[in-house]
Write a protein that holds these residues in place. Sequence first.
Motif, PDB file in Angstrom:
ATOM      1  N   ILE A 178      11.909   1.027  -3.327  1.00  0.00           N
ATOM      2  CA  ILE A 178      12.933   0.158  -2.753  1.00  0.00           C
ATOM      3  C   ILE A 178      13.833  -0.386  -3.860  1.00  0.00           C
ATOM      4  O   ILE A 178      15.055  -0.472  -3.711  1.00  0.00           O
ATOM      5  N   GLN A 179      13.223  -0.744  -4.992  1.00  0.00           N
ATOM      6  CA  GLN A 179      14.000  -1.240  -6.125  1.00  0.00           C
ATOM      7  C   GLN A 179      14.969  -0.172  -6.625  1.00  0.00           C
ATOM      8  O   GLN A 179      16.116  -0.472  -6.971  1.00  0.00           O
ATOM      9  N   SER A 180      14.516   1.087  -6.651  1.00  0.00           N
ATOM     10  CA  SER A 180      15.394   2.176  -7.088  1.00  0.00           C
ATOM     11  C   SER A 180      16.591   2.315  -6.161  1.00  0.00           C
ATOM     12  O   SER A 180      17.728   2.515  -6.616  1.00  0.00           O
ATOM     13  N   LEU A 181      16.354   2.207  -4.855  1.00  0.00           N
ATOM     14  CA  LEU A 181      17.460   2.274  -3.905  1.00  0.00           C
ATOM     15  C   LEU A 181      18.382   1.071  -4.060  1.00  0.00           C
ATOM     16  O   LEU A 181      19.609   1.192  -3.992  1.00  0.00           O
ATOM     17  N   TYR A 182      17.789  -0.084  -4.286  1.00  0.00           N
ATOM     18  CA  TYR A 182      18.581  -1.296  -4.522  1.00  0.00           C
ATOM     19  C   TYR A 182      19.477  -1.117  -5.745  1.00  0.00           C
ATOM     20  O   TYR A 182      20.649  -1.481  -5.737  1.00  0.00           O
ATOM     21  N   ASN A 183      18.920  -0.520  -6.793  1.00  0.00           N
ATOM     22  CA  ASN A 183      19.697  -0.297  -8.014  1.00  0.00           C
ATOM     23  C   ASN A 183      20.850   0.676  -7.786  1.00  0.00           C
ATOM     24  O   ASN A 183      21.847   0.649  -8.514  1.00  0.00           O
ATOM     25  N   LEU A 184      20.709   1.537  -6.774  1.00  0.00           N
ATOM     26  CA  LEU A 184      21.768   2.491  -6.441  1.00  0.00           C
ATOM     27  C   LEU A 184      22.745   1.919  -5.414  1.00  0.00           C
ATOM     28  O   LEU A 184      23.650   2.619  -4.962  1.00  0.00           O
ATOM     29  N   GLY A 185      22.558   0.655  -5.037  1.00  0.00           N
ATOM     30  CA  GLY A 185      23.514  -0.005  -4.163  1.00  0.00           C
ATOM     31  C   GLY A 185      22.982  -0.501  -2.836  1.00  0.00           C
ATOM     32  O   GLY A 185      23.693  -1.195  -2.102  1.00  0.00           O
ATOM     33  N   ALA A 186      21.748  -0.181  -2.481  1.00  0.00           N
ATOM     34  CA  ALA A 186      21.194  -0.622  -1.202  1.00  0.00           C
ATOM     35  C   ALA A 186      20.968  -2.125  -1.210  1.00  0.00           C
ATOM     36  O   ALA A 186      20.505  -2.681  -2.197  1.00  0.00           O
ATOM     37  N   ARG A 187      21.304  -2.779  -0.102  1.00  0.00           N
ATOM     38  CA  ARG A 187      21.153  -4.221  -0.029  1.00  0.00           C
ATOM     39  C   ARG A 187      20.403  -4.694   1.217  1.00  0.00           C
ATOM     40  O   ARG A 187      19.757  -5.726   1.175  1.00  0.00           O
ATOM     41  N   ARG A 188      20.505  -3.995   2.313  1.00  0.00           N
ATOM     42  CA  ARG A 188      19.820  -4.428   3.532  1.00  0.00           C
ATOM     43  C   ARG A 188      18.740  -3.414   3.885  1.00  0.00           C
ATOM     44  O   ARG A 188      19.025  -2.246   4.087  1.00  0.00           O
ATOM     45  N   LEU A 189      17.514  -3.884   3.940  1.00  0.00           N
ATOM     46  CA  LEU A 189      16.378  -2.990   4.108  1.00  0.00           C
ATOM     47  C   LEU A 189      15.582  -3.347   5.354  1.00  0.00           C
ATOM     48  O   LEU A 189      15.257  -4.516   5.564  1.00  0.00           O
ATOM     49  N   LEU A 190      15.288  -2.342   6.131  1.00  0.00           N
ATOM     50  CA  LEU A 190      14.428  -2.482   7.301  1.00  0.00           C
ATOM     51  C   LEU A 190      13.198  -1.618   7.045  1.00  0.00           C
ATOM     52  O   LEU A 190      13.287  -0.402   6.990  1.00  0.00           O
ATOM     53  N   VAL A 191      12.051  -2.254   6.840  1.00  0.00           N
ATOM     54  CA  VAL A 191      10.859  -1.553   6.370  1.00  0.00           C
ATOM     55  C   VAL A 191       9.746  -1.634   7.407  1.00  0.00           C
ATOM     56  O   VAL A 191       9.268  -2.718   7.721  1.00  0.00           O
ATOM     57  N   ALA A 192       9.348  -0.501   7.929  1.00  0.00           N
ATOM     58  CA  ALA A 192       8.260  -0.479   8.908  1.00  0.00           C
ATOM     59  C   ALA A 192       6.953  -0.109   8.239  1.00  0.00           C
ATOM     60  O   ALA A 192       6.912   0.626   7.258  1.00  0.00           O
ATOM     61  N   GLY A 193       5.882  -0.626   8.784  1.00  0.00           N
ATOM     62  CA  GLY A 193       4.566  -0.351   8.233  1.00  0.00           C
ATOM     63  C   GLY A 193       3.935   0.892   8.816  1.00  0.00           C
ATOM     64  O   GLY A 193       4.611   1.769   9.344  1.00  0.00           O
ATOM     65  N   LEU A 194       2.624   0.955   8.728  1.00  0.00           N
ATOM     66  CA  LEU A 194       1.885   2.108   9.238  1.00  0.00           C
ATOM     67  C   LEU A 194       1.810   2.073  10.758  1.00  0.00           C
ATOM     68  O   LEU A 194       1.858   1.014  11.375  1.00  0.00           O
ATOM     69  N   PRO A 195       1.647   3.236  11.372  1.00  0.00           N
ATOM     70  CA  PRO A 195       1.444   3.320  12.815  1.00  0.00           C
ATOM     71  C   PRO A 195      -0.032   3.114  13.128  1.00  0.00           C
ATOM     72  O   PRO A 195      -0.838   2.919  12.210  1.00  0.00           O
ATOM     73  N   PRO A 196      -0.422   3.216  14.379  1.00  0.00           N
ATOM     74  CA  PRO A 196      -1.847   3.233  14.710  1.00  0.00           C
ATOM     75  C   PRO A 196      -2.442   4.580  14.292  1.00  0.00           C
ATOM     76  O   PRO A 196      -2.527   5.518  15.090  1.00  0.00           O
ATOM     77  N   VAL A 197      -2.833   4.683  13.031  1.00  0.00           N
ATOM     78  CA  VAL A 197      -3.297   5.944  12.452  1.00  0.00           C
ATOM     79  C   VAL A 197      -4.461   6.534  13.242  1.00  0.00           C
ATOM     80  O   VAL A 197      -4.574   7.753  13.407  1.00  0.00           O
ATOM     81  N   GLY A 198      -5.320   5.673  13.748  1.00  0.00           N
ATOM     82  CA  GLY A 198      -6.489   6.144  14.478  1.00  0.00           C
ATOM     83  C   GLY A 198      -6.178   6.777  15.817  1.00  0.00           C
ATOM     84  O   GLY A 198      -7.089   7.290  16.484  1.00  0.00           O
ATOM     85  N   CYS A 199      -4.912   6.765  16.222  1.00  0.00           N
ATOM     86  CA  CYS A 199      -4.510   7.384  17.488  1.00  0.00           C
ATOM     87  C   CYS A 199      -3.983   8.805  17.303  1.00  0.00           C
ATOM     88  O   CYS A 199      -3.655   9.476  18.290  1.00  0.00           O
ATOM     89  N   LEU A 200      -3.867   9.275  16.062  1.00  0.00           N
ATOM     90  CA  LEU A 200      -3.415  10.646  15.836  1.00  0.00           C
ATOM     91  C   LEU A 200      -4.473  11.619  16.345  1.00  0.00           C
ATOM     92  O   LEU A 200      -5.658  11.474  16.026  1.00  0.00           O
ATOM     93  N   PRO A 201      -4.092  12.626  17.116  1.00  0.00           N
ATOM     94  CA  PRO A 201      -5.081  13.588  17.619  1.00  0.00           C
ATOM     95  C   PRO A 201      -5.936  14.203  16.522  1.00  0.00           C
ATOM     96  O   PRO A 201      -7.149  14.376  16.693  1.00  0.00           O
ATOM     97  N   VAL A 202      -5.333  14.531  15.370  1.00  0.00           N
ATOM     98  CA  VAL A 202      -6.103  15.159  14.300  1.00  0.00           C
ATOM     99  C   VAL A 202      -7.164  14.218  13.753  1.00  0.00           C
ATOM    100  O   VAL A 202      -8.260  14.654  13.370  1.00  0.00           O
TER     101      VAL A 202
END
Length: 364
Positions: A210-234
Amino acid sequence: MALKPTLAALLFSLAAIHGIVVVAVDAAAAAVSRGGSARRIPAVFAFGDSTLDAGNNNRLVTAVRADHPPYGQDFPGGAPTGRFCDGKIMSDFLVEALGVKGLLPAYHSGSEVLSDADAATGVSFASGGSGLDDRTATNAGVATMASQIADFSELVGRMGAGKAGEVVNKSLFLVSAGTNDMIMNYYLLPSKYTLDQYHALLIGKLRSYIQSLYNLGARRLLVAGLPPVGCLPVQMTLAALRQPPRPQGCIAEQNAEAEKYNAKLRKMLTKFQSTSPGAKAVYADIYTPLTDMVDHPQKYGFAETGKGCCGTGLLEMGPLCTDLMPTCTTPAQFMFWDSVHPTQATYKAVADHFLRTNMLQFDD
């Protein structure tokens, strides 16, 4: 070159739905989600794993590829593009909704030369099987997050300072990474880390990117976490291999660990925002809507959420999901296309969720 896939190599195609980072310098999506007119976002750039890979792995010598049937059967034209899906992926729906263009192409598709004009309106650098931990990508033979960001920096150089100033500072950046690290390292391979230690490593890596993107000009970040990993069929299938029978529902322990990671991620984002002038870092909850799909499939038109559409839907993905395998007749009624990756119906619902909710927070 013929590849002999191992279970570990195949599982590196995991690009389960997980952390999605959106870096935006414009609140256009908020207006779009309300049905109003929005100042146009000039470009969208995507980084991460197979949830956003539009074909970058096609050029790589890796088992983690989707440039063969039946992938792409519901994509415009009905041909495989390298997207790990039956049709469009989330980034395609987002660029269309934002009025940027119809599809988000791969930066390294291997099948066609990307024009400077097309690149200037956005591309995907994402690589199926990648993760926040470099070992995840290198073990799978795919592009690391650092190399993807380096490709973006190269593209900025191609644009020139003037054009880059016009485009980059107003663009939307998508990043999806983290789930492969948990599944391919912590859950599958011997690890020297405790759960808390590995979470800390991943979140530290994410902050660096995220810092690298910020250094390249990014300023507004929308960051999602992990999904319900235990629900993946595999994941449910692998649990059955370790201790039969196959779980009838999601693996509660893995889902609880995903929620624990997400709580730590929210704290990191708050701190990042407080120490990064001009940045707005917003946590996007992808865990809740995906869990809702599993718990209330009828709301989304799903008849099946526990297995994929390709083959048995229990283990097939990447090189195991081929045109020699039968597929379901109604992919839109399946949450998953293969044993890991969502159908375009799921991607559409997730994209709509982000447009309705998270993008609104950039209106402040």
